[in-house]
Motif scaffolding. Structure first.
Motif, PDB file in Angstrom:
ATOM      1  N   GLU A   1       1.051  -1.048  -0.221  1.00  0.00           N
ATOM      2  CA  GLU A   1      -0.501  -0.364   0.315  1.00  0.00           C
ATOM      3  C   GLU A   1       0.988   1.100   0.127  1.00  0.00           C
ATOM      4  O   GLU A   1       2.205   1.301   0.649  1.00  0.00           O
ATOM      5  N   LEU A   2       0.402   2.222  -0.807  1.00  0.00           N
ATOM      6  CA  LEU A   2       1.498   3.241  -0.801  1.00  0.00           C
ATOM      7  C   LEU A   2       0.404   4.702  -1.190  1.00  0.00           C
ATOM      8  O   LEU A   2      -0.831   4.361  -1.681  1.00  0.00           O
ATOM      9  N   VAL A   3       0.950   5.913  -0.305  1.00  0.00           N
ATOM     10  CA  VAL A   3       0.398   6.645  -1.078  1.00  0.00           C
ATOM     11  C   VAL A   3       1.412   8.024  -1.631  1.00  0.00           C
ATOM     12  O   VAL A   3       2.085   8.043  -1.271  1.00  0.00           O
TER      13      VAL A   3
ATOM     14  N   LEU B   1      -2.216  -2.682  -3.665  1.00  0.00           N
ATOM     15  CA  LEU B   1      -1.667  -3.957  -4.947  1.00  0.00           C
ATOM     16  C   LEU B   1      -2.314  -5.433  -3.707  1.00  0.00           C
ATOM     17  O   LEU B   1      -1.074  -5.417  -3.000  1.00  0.00           O
ATOM     18  N   THR B   2      -3.155  -5.653  -4.050  1.00  0.00           N
ATOM     19  CA  THR B   2      -3.198  -7.331  -3.030  1.00  0.00           C
ATOM     20  C   THR B   2      -2.586  -8.764  -4.376  1.00  0.00           C
ATOM     21  O   THR B   2      -2.681  -8.653  -5.206  1.00  0.00           O
TER      22      THR B   2
ATOM     23  N   TYR C   1      -5.987  -1.634  -6.423  1.00  0.00           N
ATOM     24  CA  TYR C   1      -7.022  -0.877  -6.002  1.00  0.00           C
ATOM     25  C   TYR C   1      -5.921   0.909  -5.671  1.00  0.00           C
ATOM     26  O   TYR C   1      -5.299   1.207  -6.168  1.00  0.00           O
ATOM     27  N   TYR C   2      -7.023   1.734  -6.799  1.00  0.00           N
ATOM     28  CA  TYR C   2      -6.270   2.848  -6.773  1.00  0.00           C
ATOM     29  C   TYR C   2      -7.289   4.550  -6.609  1.00  0.00           C
ATOM     30  O   TYR C   2      -8.640   4.042  -6.893  1.00  0.00           O
ATOM     31  N   GLY C   3      -7.044   5.695  -6.168  1.00  0.00           N
ATOM     32  CA  GLY C   3      -7.900   6.981  -5.751  1.00  0.00           C
ATOM     33  C   GLY C   3      -7.428   7.453  -5.246  1.00  0.00           C
ATOM     34  O   GLY C   3      -6.324   7.752  -4.643  1.00  0.00           O
TER      35      GLY C   3
ATOM     36  N   ILE D   1       2.861  -2.501   4.544  1.00  0.00           N
ATOM     37  CA  ILE D   1       3.167  -3.680   3.472  1.00  0.00           C
ATOM     38  C   ILE D   1       2.497  -5.017   4.507  1.00  0.00           C
ATOM     39  O   ILE D   1       3.122  -4.345   5.925  1.00  0.00           O
ATOM     40  N   TRP D   2       1.450  -5.224   3.989  1.00  0.00           N
ATOM     41  CA  TRP D   2       0.551  -6.284   4.702  1.00  0.00           C
ATOM     42  C   TRP D   2       1.118  -8.377   4.666  1.00  0.00           C
ATOM     43  O   TRP D   2       1.311  -8.163   3.193  1.00  0.00           O
ATOM     44  N   LYS D   3       1.197  -8.967   5.785  1.00  0.00           N
ATOM     45  CA  LYS D   3       1.250 -10.389   5.255  1.00  0.00           C
ATOM     46  C   LYS D   3       0.040 -11.272   4.623  1.00  0.00           C
ATOM     47  O   LYS D   3      -0.099 -11.792   4.122  1.00  0.00           O
ATOM     48  N   SER D   4      -1.210 -10.256   4.211  1.00  0.00           N
ATOM     49  CA  SER D   4      -2.680 -10.977   4.355  1.00  0.00           C
ATOM     50  C   SER D   4      -2.844  -9.836   2.985  1.00  0.00           C
ATOM     51  O   SER D   4      -3.343  -8.893   2.875  1.00  0.00           O
ATOM     52  N   ALA D   5      -3.997 -10.029   1.879  1.00  0.00           N
ATOM     53  CA  ALA D   5      -4.761  -9.680   1.088  1.00  0.00           C
ATOM     54  C   ALA D   5      -5.671  -8.911   1.937  1.00  0.00           C
ATOM     55  O   ALA D   5      -6.519  -8.945   2.295  1.00  0.00           O
ATOM     56  N   LEU D   6      -5.686  -6.916   2.143  1.00  0.00           N
ATOM     57  CA  LEU D   6      -6.550  -6.921   2.032  1.00  0.00           C
ATOM     58  C   LEU D   6      -7.990  -6.077   1.308  1.00  0.00           C
ATOM     59  O   LEU D   6      -7.678  -6.306  -0.117  1.00  0.00           O
TER      60      LEU D   6
END
Length: 206
Positions: free
Chosen positions: A28-30, A95-96, A109-111, A153-158
């Protein structure tokens, strides 16, 4: 906010590493990128997330627009519809990946949001019969001119609903379950405290 400048001695990219067998399933990025024809956002062993800048409308290139792309194992899996990545706003990108043992399902996802409302939100989905993402234990973030405001950065898909929450509040660390911000969040960089990276070369994982 971390300012990237690839043409000077200011930071042009950062690397994020982790240990153990668990691999990230969400990045996940901003970001607020400065216009260019090609921008690498995130890359790792076997994958790359990037923006192709400039979209032609009625014979004229509009430099506010770009297309988000995803390559895995050298194959372009996603090339999104035109989107205003270069409109001087910060944009959240998630990105997942979910792997079922034979195929990887990728969702992007983006927005962006302002004044507590979602202004734009897009979702792209694809699947691929490879798992090249799983190799390696380090990713590179950046390599473009512009600003980076937050990295998770996550271990699972959000989920899509969690993306909505984070889109409205980039500081929010709600994950898939109650202790996810402790157990599921591999890396979190928020760049709230100014520092000279020429002196330390590192950013604290918060």
């Amino acid at each position: 906010t971390l300012v990237f400048n690839s043409s000077s001695y200011i930071t042009s990219y950062i690397t994020a590493s982790w240990s153990g067998s668990t691999k990230p399933q969400s990045i996940e990025l901003v970001v607020k990128p400065t216009y260019d024809t090609s921008i690498n956002l995130v890359s790792g062993s076997g994958f790359k997330l990037y923006i192709s800048g400039g979209v032609t409308f009625n014979g004229t290139i509009n430099t506010q627009y770009g297309r988000l792309g995803l390559k895995v194992n050298g194959v372009a899996l996603v090339n999104t519809n035109p989107y205003t990545f270069f409109d001087a706003n910060f944009h959240t990108i998630l990105l997942t990946k979910e792997y079922d043992g034979s195929n990887s399902d990728f969702t992007i996802y983006y927005g962006y949001a302002e004044k507590d409302r979602v202004v734009k939100k897009e979702i792209e989905y694809t699947t691929a019969a490879n798992n090249a993402w799983e190799s390696g234990s380090q990713i590179v973030i950046g390599g473009f001119n512009g600003e980076l405001d937050d990295v998770k950065i996550w271990k699972s898909a959000l989920s899509s609903s969690l993306f909505n929450i984070h889109l409205l509040d980039s500081e929010n660390m709600i994950g898939n379950y109650i202790s996810a911000s402790t157990d599921d969040l591999l890396i979190r960089l928020d760049f709230e405290h100014p520092k000279n990276l020429n002196l330390t070369g590192s950013i604290k994982n918060v």
